[in-house]
Design a protein around this motif. Structure first.
Motif, PDB file in Angstrom:
ATOM      1  N   SER A   4     -47.526  -7.736  58.664  1.00 31.22           N
ATOM      2  CA  SER A   4     -47.165  -7.084  57.410  1.00 31.22           C
ATOM      3  C   SER A   4     -45.670  -7.172  57.210  1.00 31.22           C
ATOM      4  N   GLY A   5     -45.215  -6.736  56.011  1.00 28.54           N
ATOM      5  CA  GLY A   5     -43.794  -6.809  55.702  1.00 28.54           C
ATOM      6  C   GLY A   5     -43.357  -5.653  54.831  1.00 28.54           C
ATOM      7  N   ALA A   6     -42.190  -5.803  54.191  1.00 25.25           N
ATOM      8  CA  ALA A   6     -41.542  -4.679  53.533  1.00 25.25           C
ATOM      9  C   ALA A   6     -42.281  -4.191  52.280  1.00 25.25           C
ATOM     10  N   ILE A   7     -42.930  -5.073  51.571  1.00 29.79           N
ATOM     11  CA  ILE A   7     -43.524  -4.622  50.302  1.00 29.79           C
ATOM     12  C   ILE A   7     -44.758  -3.777  50.559  1.00 29.79           C
ATOM     13  N   THR A   8     -45.659  -4.272  51.400  1.00 29.31           N
ATOM     14  CA  THR A   8     -46.836  -3.466  51.735  1.00 29.31           C
ATOM     15  C   THR A   8     -46.406  -2.153  52.387  1.00 29.31           C
ATOM     16  N   THR A   9     -45.370  -2.210  53.193  1.00 29.96           N
ATOM     17  CA  THR A   9     -44.912  -0.993  53.856  1.00 29.96           C
ATOM     18  C   THR A   9     -44.301  -0.016  52.857  1.00 29.96           C
ATOM     19  N   THR A  10     -43.754  -0.525  51.761  1.00 29.21           N
ATOM     20  CA  THR A  10     -43.270   0.375  50.707  1.00 29.21           C
ATOM     21  C   THR A  10     -44.426   1.220  50.165  1.00 29.21           C
ATOM     22  N   ARG A  11     -45.555   0.576  49.937  1.00 31.90           N
ATOM     23  CA  ARG A  11     -46.729   1.328  49.484  1.00 31.90           C
ATOM     24  C   ARG A  11     -47.142   2.357  50.539  1.00 31.90           C
ATOM     25  N   PHE A  12     -47.120   1.938  51.788  1.00 37.68           N
ATOM     26  CA  PHE A  12     -47.506   2.840  52.886  1.00 37.68           C
ATOM     27  C   PHE A  12     -46.574   4.052  52.932  1.00 37.68           C
TER      28      PHE A  12
ATOM     29  N   HIS B 147     -40.556  -2.367  42.868  1.00 40.42           N
ATOM     30  CA  HIS B 147     -40.218  -1.357  41.867  1.00 40.42           C
ATOM     31  C   HIS B 147     -41.480  -0.633  41.398  1.00 40.42           C
ATOM     32  N   LEU B 148     -42.556  -1.351  41.132  1.00 41.19           N
ATOM     33  CA  LEU B 148     -43.813  -0.712  40.715  1.00 41.19           C
ATOM     34  C   LEU B 148     -44.342   0.213  41.802  1.00 41.19           C
ATOM     35  N   LEU B 149     -44.272  -0.257  43.027  1.00 41.89           N
ATOM     36  CA  LEU B 149     -44.790   0.555  44.135  1.00 41.89           C
ATOM     37  C   LEU B 149     -43.993   1.841  44.286  1.00 41.89           C
ATOM     38  N   LEU B 150     -42.682   1.731  44.074  1.00 45.62           N
ATOM     39  CA  LEU B 150     -41.847   2.933  44.199  1.00 45.62           C
ATOM     40  C   LEU B 150     -42.143   3.930  43.085  1.00 45.62           C
ATOM     41  N   GLN B 151     -42.740   3.450  41.990  1.00 48.06           N
ATOM     42  CA  GLN B 151     -43.167   4.373  40.935  1.00 48.06           C
ATOM     43  C   GLN B 151     -44.506   5.022  41.271  1.00 48.06           C
ATOM     44  N   GLY B 152     -45.127   4.561  42.360  1.00 48.91           N
ATOM     45  CA  GLY B 152     -46.382   5.184  42.771  1.00 48.91           C
ATOM     46  C   GLY B 152     -47.621   4.358  42.474  1.00 48.91           C
ATOM     47  N   GLU B 153     -47.448   3.145  41.955  1.00 50.67           N
ATOM     48  CA  GLU B 153     -48.639   2.338  41.686  1.00 50.67           C
ATOM     49  C   GLU B 153     -49.284   1.882  42.999  1.00 50.67           C
ATOM     50  N   PRO B 154     -50.609   1.711  42.982  1.00 52.75           N
ATOM     51  CA  PRO B 154     -51.296   1.234  44.188  1.00 52.75           C
ATOM     52  C   PRO B 154     -51.139  -0.278  44.339  1.00 52.75           C
ATOM     53  N   LEU B 155     -51.443  -0.786  45.527  1.00 49.67           N
ATOM     54  CA  LEU B 155     -51.291  -2.222  45.799  1.00 49.67           C
ATOM     55  C   LEU B 155     -52.146  -3.103  44.888  1.00 49.67           C
ATOM     56  N   PRO B 156     -53.452  -2.792  44.728  1.00 50.21           N
ATOM     57  CA  PRO B 156     -54.255  -3.696  43.903  1.00 50.21           C
ATOM     58  C   PRO B 156     -53.659  -3.809  42.501  1.00 50.21           C
ATOM     59  N   GLY B 157     -53.499  -5.007  42.034  1.00 50.86           N
ATOM     60  CA  GLY B 157     -52.877  -5.232  40.745  1.00 50.86           C
ATOM     61  C   GLY B 157     -51.382  -5.462  40.845  1.00 50.86           C
TER      62      GLY B 157
END
Lengths: 276, 276, 276, 276, 276, 276
Positions: B140-148, C245-255
């Motif tokens: 894994s990397g930084a973007i997926t971990t941002t979601r985590f 940026h989207l993830l930091l707004q709280g969006e989920p990974l799918p999409g």
């Protein structure tokens, strides 16, 4: 490494005398003996340790090697701290894989050697544990090391593991190890021999040896040659300080390093005079 | 390790009450749960995680071991940060060497498990990836971990590699790995099993296990014994705090550590009363 | 990794525009070329190096791999610094186990290659030493590296050891190695070949290759494809910036990640416009 | 490797037809299925296993790789025998580091998997144990393997250890392991999963996979492609047999290997006719 | 492993009594003490060594472990021979990295310990050299070992290297080592301690320990428990012999191994009577 | 090692002349050059190779070391055969990790170097492949080696892997490697340099070097000193033969080995005369 004194000198020389606007940093900050050690040393040791803190590790290595000791540098361990020099005298212990009959016999004669060594340590000493590289066990932790600190302990070298690593990292002490673990000594290891020659990495350490440790390893200096080594190395450091100074002025390597040409050798003589 | 509370106490005791002018630092600063985790925990978990942040790692190890789990400490991985404690619940995944037929079958059933686990993670969880030590690939990397992180993720433990290491290092999260790499998961690895028992170093991690990680490794606590372990360990921490306090006053090891003699045991009873 | 520019943007976006009170840090600080390099580069190189400092390492890896170079990432060495990106052009050397007859022949033709390479280095170059992983010897130290710094040297990569590690660590330069040692080059090693293809870890490095190094390894980019790689990777970085940026707004990974859905793809087009 | 049939042919050709007085031995003796396996196989399997004993391992590897499986060769284990080819179908097990709670749960469901697998094995099967490389414990020994032999067992592959090594070596069976030990399974390991995909070295093995093992490793062939692989490889073996035959007559490599020139290609067509 | 006697019995039983046409070989040939040892042993030792040659290594391991010695099996070394059992008493030495001052002191007190130990060895002894795993040097070679053979030496165990490997391989002696080398002891190593506890792999060996070595490792038995271990293990061997016999008749594992059911336990009692 | 001639002599002496009933075997059988090599050598080389087959490896090592070459023994590889001595001249190649641009350039200049070297090899040569220890790929296999055998090839030394291991093992040739694999050279490796100095283990091998290999490693002798080395070593072998003879008669080490006392030195002079 350049010594602390040289470090300052260099910055002055290159920054002020020679008018270079943004001097490059090319040497580490000066080394300092922790107060917990410095305040407990005898006057003679304070002078000795002062020089050991100042001498170049690589020039000392060259002096030790030329005295007939080419196998005296330990680079198989990991330091808990970087940018911190360890200086001290070795107090050695040998640990062995645990074994009931021998353990019963040994432990009936006195406490585990990590306790004994912390309690008997003299100011400026380094505890040296030979465990054969065992990574599933430890030889000591923060509480025993607190006592060792109170005794003026300067460092710990373990060819194996220690526990309480974050606490150890917070202490004013230099520590080298293979790995950390949360385990106690047993059931994997037991202490066996005290103040005998031991193997650390590929080097034999003898009780009373002088150790100088930096980020990349530990130089082991037999006590009988330490004065000779210091004298040779400090004198060579002076030349390296001058060589670095010339390079920072923009001179090319030929004529400067590794050997000064005649012109530069004369400048070096003046440089030495100016410094006095 | 001494707990956060003890840390403060000790400084007060040794610095103020006993008049020692320059107290030695002998324990790490208090541990803190990152706000991204703390603000998302349930009240019950906030209390539990508070204790897990405070308990000594070594005393907890001893309690886990005495409950019958002597193989529950992972010291084969490298932490991305030092001086940061990880506390969390395990969410596990098993990765296997890539293989077309199996990969097609597995990936037709849903997304790669690093995506799924980041998306399904509950606050305070630690993603645990078993890749068999593979160092030529990452999970894994930084973007997926941002979601985590946004889900309240507390840490990541990989018996293998991750990419984007400088970004990961900047995040308020604890990460343990074998190595970094710039590679994606494929073509070397594929995700295979979700929420099954996995091997990390020489320890089996089960989904829901409580993990405590420090610089030198990760203690794996079965969820069913975590309360008992905390109770036993916190009580032992109190004694170790007192023992360290005595040593900082200059007392010798015998009578203090590892066992208090009768005099000191009485002092310890008073020490406990005074603290309340 | 996100680029420096993106880094700033992200904080602005998530912190200010979208009103999130305590924005999470999810990317490393921007990379900076050391002044000792930057001030000596040609204008063309200054532009190239600027982009190399900015591009994502992982997106560049993907571009290099898709150009047909899947074996171009070195992750077997240890960096002396973390949080520092190395960018530079390779100047290579091959060292071999010392051997009297060959050494006499080679050294009669000129100085050791560590001296020669430091002296001949062009601004922005990285010295690359292949020693076959030898850990009992070193290829260079602080004094020669001082000259290399004065020439605008950007970094050193050694599949082996260096001496004077604390001094090297103090320098404005990126250094990767296997281990440190206090030893000189001899008696274990000797320099043998200059500016030939060499093996570092499991990667072949050719003189003139472009190197990008971070905490977790070094990407080796053939000079002939560097512009194409930069163009592909920087464009992909822009999308990753938006995804984060989207993830930091709280969006989920799918999409969002790894692939944008149609809605988000439109938002991305607007995002790109807004940035211009 | 040349097949058994080819082996004989070659000796005849080079020794008798071409009058070379002392023909060089350039291929291993023909492989033979142990009677304990051969007598228990179904007719269909006897035919399949016959081809698997005959096909070249390297040509089969090339066919497996060109089908999209480049990571299917295990070369991290040590065979107990040299000069013996293993052929069989995988029956897989995953072992994990021992852990009381999980062990109690697993072992309440049935016997240890080494017992179960030996009892349920079908003729021509190979037991495949994934233990993560553990060398301080074993998964099975001579008595359980005796039962496996009586069931027609063809081989054992352990990414870990076995006990009773001299007895195992005496058995008509092929065994690959990391190390031997006198220990039982516990207290280090426990059996956890049965007939699931496992990791052996850097290869995923799936239940039912066809394995071909020689001195230097084990080729893992997905069952679904075994016929295609055999057909491709056996046809290529025929050409390699002819190439070796030409070389033994003294022809140089160019025109013979790796590619036949036109003249030799015509000779090859005649060679194939003669053999029928 | 089954004992020598059992080996013969088994073949008789399965081949003759039970009429199985082609009995499977499931145990190694009987072990034999080399005449050079056997003819020199005292009567008491001849009886003891006879049992040590006969006992199962794994059953002896189990007995040693249940006596409280779970860390007494060395599996880190490589035997020079396979299919040969070593039995003997330990005579131990510790070697250390060479160091001029200590070497001068030690060697002024007497000859190198490889000479001394070969000369002082008693019949049936095994020389045990602890060198910390050093692979670039050796501790002894064929000529000194010739003297050791003439003294009735039974084996050599080196956690390091030996020279003259082909000659050693030709000798009627069991040898375990890490690696071979053509080098002499110096300049890398020196002998330091004689007849002290030493570390071999992860096991402590004490002078006088009884060693049993097979292909896969060496069991270290404290002298004080050897009779108890032999008695327990030989009795268990008898049951294993019977279990293997049942399996060779085609019985399934349940009811036979690891535990006999009631029916088979009665048969075992008769089996034991018949053997007497 | 004792030479072939000495071997015979010793048995005669100890068995017949001195009436010892069952003489101990203390040296390996005589070494023999394979006919495929012997019949193709020039008369001068046949004499040289005869001596190289006869000389003691350890005495030759001592002579090479005393000539100033202390780093000339390779013990990091595994021989495919034991009990077989390799003697030959080095033909060297350097392989590098595969990389498209360089590969295209190199392979446009001629065939892969394994083909070229097999085709150009002179009788008595040893192909030496430096691949940096790569274990996931191979440099050559049985068919190319068949051609090399037909050219009088004496051996192959690979710091990496080979395929077709059972066939190679059947050949009258000595082969040393790190590991076997079924893979071809690509996609991991490519051949890069021909007849240049290379690194094998920790030794530099130069084209034309004389190699002597036994079970435990390979001695690398610069061609310019081979006659001096042989002369010194063979003379020392004669003394070792005599020393072993004395020990087999029952004499103790002191006075015999490592140094003959005066009495034995006189006997040695007579022994030498008797042999002529």
């Amino acid at each position: 490494m350049l010594s602390a004194m040289k470090h300052v000198t260099l910055l002055l020389l290159s920054g002020a005398l020679f008018g270079q606007p943004t001097p490059l940093t090319v040497s580490a900050p000066p080394n300092q003996l922790p107060p917990s050690v410095a305040t407990r040393l005898s006057p003679a040791d304070r002078e000795l340790f002062g020089k050991l803190m100042q001498v170049g590790l690589e020039t000392a290595w060259a002096a030790v090697t030329s005295e007939g000791y080419p196998q005296n540098f330990v680079n198989e361990l990991t330091p808990l701290h970087t940018g911190r020099r360890m200086v001290g005298r070795a107090r050695t212990m040998r640990y062995l894989p645990n074994r009931k009959d021998l353990r019963d016999k040994l432990y009936s004669q006195g406490p585990q050697l990590n306790y004994r060594s912390a309690e008997e340590a003299q100011p400026g000493e380094v505890l040296v544990f030979d465990t054969g590289g065992e990574s599933r066990s430890t030889v000591s932790g923060a509480i025993t090391t607190t006592r060792f600190l109170m005794r003026g302990g300067a460092g710990i070298v373990v060819d194996g593991g220690m526990r309480d690593v974050p606490d150890l990292r917070a202490m004013p002490m230099s520590i080298y190890l293979r790995s950390g673990h949360a385990s106690s000594v047993s059931p994997i290891l037991m202490s066996a021999d005290y103040q005998v020659p031991v193997r650390i990495g590929s080097v034999t350490v003898v009780p009373g040896d002088i150790l100088i440790g930096e980020d990349h390893g530990i130089l082991v200096i037999p006590a009988s040659i330490v004065n000779k080594v210091l004298s040779t190395a400090l004198s060579h450091d002076e030349q390296e300080e001058f060589q670095r100074h010339l390079l920072l002025q923009g001179e090319p390597l030929p004529g400067v390093y590794p050997t000064l040409n005649e012109t530069n050798r004369k400048k070096f003589e003046e440089f030495k005079k100016r410094k006095k």
